[in-house]
Write a protein that holds these residues in place. Sequence first.
Motif, PDB file in Angstrom:
ATOM      1  N   LEU A 364       0.836  -1.197   0.000  1.00  0.00           N
ATOM      2  CA  LEU A 364       0.000   0.000   0.000  1.00  0.00           C
ATOM      3  C   LEU A 364       0.870   1.247   0.000  1.00  0.00           C
ATOM      4  CD1 LEU A 364      -2.838   1.366   0.396  1.00  0.00           C
ATOM      5  CD2 LEU A 364      -2.366   1.229   2.851  1.00  0.00           C
ATOM      6  N   GLY A 367       2.211   2.146  -3.292  1.00  0.00           N
ATOM      7  CA  GLY A 367       1.241   2.448  -4.332  1.00  0.00           C
ATOM      8  C   GLY A 367       0.787   1.248  -5.133  1.00  0.00           C
ATOM      9  N   TYR A 369      -1.726  -1.014  -5.120  1.00  0.00           N
ATOM     10  CA  TYR A 369      -2.990  -1.214  -4.427  1.00  0.00           C
ATOM     11  C   TYR A 369      -3.596  -2.593  -4.692  1.00  0.00           C
ATOM     12  CZ  TYR A 369      -2.382   3.841  -4.128  1.00  0.00           C
ATOM     13  OH  TYR A 369      -1.869   5.090  -3.907  1.00  0.00           O
ATOM     14  N   THR A 396      -5.075  -0.840   6.566  1.00  0.00           N
ATOM     15  CA  THR A 396      -4.755  -1.052   5.156  1.00  0.00           C
ATOM     16  C   THR A 396      -6.021  -1.087   4.310  1.00  0.00           C
ATOM     17  OG1 THR A 396      -2.741  -2.291   5.690  1.00  0.00           O
ATOM     18  CG2 THR A 396      -3.662  -2.623   3.494  1.00  0.00           C
ATOM     19  N   ALA A 399      -7.611   2.328   3.989  1.00  0.00           N
ATOM     20  CA  ALA A 399      -6.941   3.164   2.985  1.00  0.00           C
ATOM     21  C   ALA A 399      -7.336   2.728   1.572  1.00  0.00           C
ATOM     22  CB  ALA A 399      -5.434   3.079   3.176  1.00  0.00           C
ATOM     23  N   LEU A 400      -7.416   1.420   1.342  1.00  0.00           N
ATOM     24  CA  LEU A 400      -7.826   0.934   0.023  1.00  0.00           C
ATOM     25  C   LEU A 400      -9.255   1.364  -0.291  1.00  0.00           C
ATOM     26  CD1 LEU A 400      -6.343  -2.692   0.112  1.00  0.00           C
ATOM     27  CD2 LEU A 400      -5.562  -0.783  -1.313  1.00  0.00           C
ATOM     28  N   GLN A 402     -10.666   4.079   0.685  1.00  0.00           N
ATOM     29  CA  GLN A 402     -10.598   5.497   0.322  1.00  0.00           C
ATOM     30  C   GLN A 402     -10.061   5.664  -1.098  1.00  0.00           C
ATOM     31  OE1 GLN A 402     -11.544   8.109   2.183  1.00  0.00           O
ATOM     32  NE2 GLN A 402     -10.913   9.650   0.697  1.00  0.00           N
ATOM     33  N   LEU A 403      -9.077   4.850  -1.449  1.00  0.00           N
ATOM     34  CA  LEU A 403      -8.438   4.961  -2.763  1.00  0.00           C
ATOM     35  C   LEU A 403      -9.256   4.322  -3.878  1.00  0.00           C
ATOM     36  CD1 LEU A 403      -4.867   4.062  -1.507  1.00  0.00           C
ATOM     37  CD2 LEU A 403      -5.498   6.272  -2.508  1.00  0.00           C
ATOM     38  N   ARG A 404     -10.029   3.288  -3.524  1.00  0.00           N
ATOM     39  CA  ARG A 404     -10.820   2.548  -4.508  1.00  0.00           C
ATOM     40  C   ARG A 404     -12.305   2.499  -4.097  1.00  0.00           C
ATOM     41  NH1 ARG A 404      -7.384  -0.882  -7.508  1.00  0.00           N
ATOM     42  NH2 ARG A 404      -5.542   0.338  -8.017  1.00  0.00           N
ATOM     43  N   ALA A 421     -13.191   3.912   5.560  1.00  0.00           N
ATOM     44  CA  ALA A 421     -12.286   4.699   4.738  1.00  0.00           C
ATOM     45  C   ALA A 421     -11.524   5.692   5.622  1.00  0.00           C
ATOM     46  CB  ALA A 421     -13.073   5.427   3.661  1.00  0.00           C
TER      47      ALA A 421
END
Length: 422
Positions: A364, A367, A369, A396, A399-400, A402-404, A421
């Motif tokens: 993570l 980057g 993901y 973890t 964060a994923l 939030q990113l996806r 998130a």
Amino acid sequence: MPTPRTELVELRGAWGLSQEELAALAGISVSTLGRWERGETKNPTPNLKALLSKALKIESAKELVEVLRPTGSGFAVNNAGVADAGATPNAQVAVSVGNADDLGRVHAVVPRLRRVLDAFDLPEDGPTRPLGEIRADVVRANEHRLEARYGVLADELPGLLTELARASQLVVGEEQRQQVASLRALAFRAADGLAFKFGYLDLSARLIDLMRQSAAAADDSLLVAASEYVRTENFFANGDLFTGGRALVKAANAVALSNRDLPDVAAAYGSLHMRAAVVVGRIGDGRAATDHLREARRAAERAPEGVYHGTAFGPHSIRIHELAVAAELQDPAGVERASAWQPPMELPAERRSHYYIDLGRAQLALGRYDDAHGSIEMARIAAPQHAREHPQVRSTVGALLQLRPGHSRVVELAAWAGARAV
């Protein structure tokens, strides 16, 4: 298209079994088991169901129906018995086998554990078996801890600790007193495996103190070293990593006075340096972490992979800690070196799960993901109860998420782990 029997896969993982091991226990071929897990065949015949139930310790027909129900939770199982994160997603939340029930059993047992400890010097009357039989149960309790069978461990601990309390009152002679003290120390360690991982930090600190007292009473220097290894949890909890590192070095130096050519002694010494590497890595001291890992590797030359006084140690365990150090130091080259390897199935499930959790958080940070998501899935397969409660899994996956946002497999994993998130 076949729908995988995810719960069958996860239950196999919860017991720390490979496809080959479960197939041998059930008296079937690996290919047959693989087809069941991938959902390519219908349910087993009644006689094969009975064999499967026995191998997986399934106690009711209802539970077996749930285990064999196709679930399709977002990852399939390939011919090697490994989960593929790229399988057809399913938006439904799939809870790992027994997790809801097992987690409830863990939380429900904590008040009982507290009462047992409060009255440890005043145990209730009852039968007390020979020490050999109690010892077998203590060994089994620590196997449950190492394999992340927390629900089973929760069921067994109160009775085991109560019986050890009675045995402590009945011992005759110094030799028996030391034997019972040794068993107490290891039983308290098994109980701490629940308390610390499920967030009961006050209970964990109490159990660690009792383990240390019992190890000293047993007059066993290697058990004392194991208790100092576990004591590090206190320093992780209160954030005093400098003191935690000093405590580990002091304990390792005490072991160094013994004959480190013996595997048990080498393992005690090496495990303390192995854990110290992670502690100083979290502080950010890469040079000290390298020194500690070097000492651990030297010790592993004399200690084959195994479980020593409740601690897994050996070359494979060191490789897992190398990854943990690289993740703490955010060292991309170290992460790449460590991730080129996979922990073998013979390692305890909890330790394998730790490897994938650390790998996921390191990926993570780099980057990567999709790789991070796949690693957390592998941690869940290795030890679902352990992964679900681990704070680094939640961070973890949060964060994923939030990113996806809206990624169906990440959403499912977040719902399973209780992650939000970030």
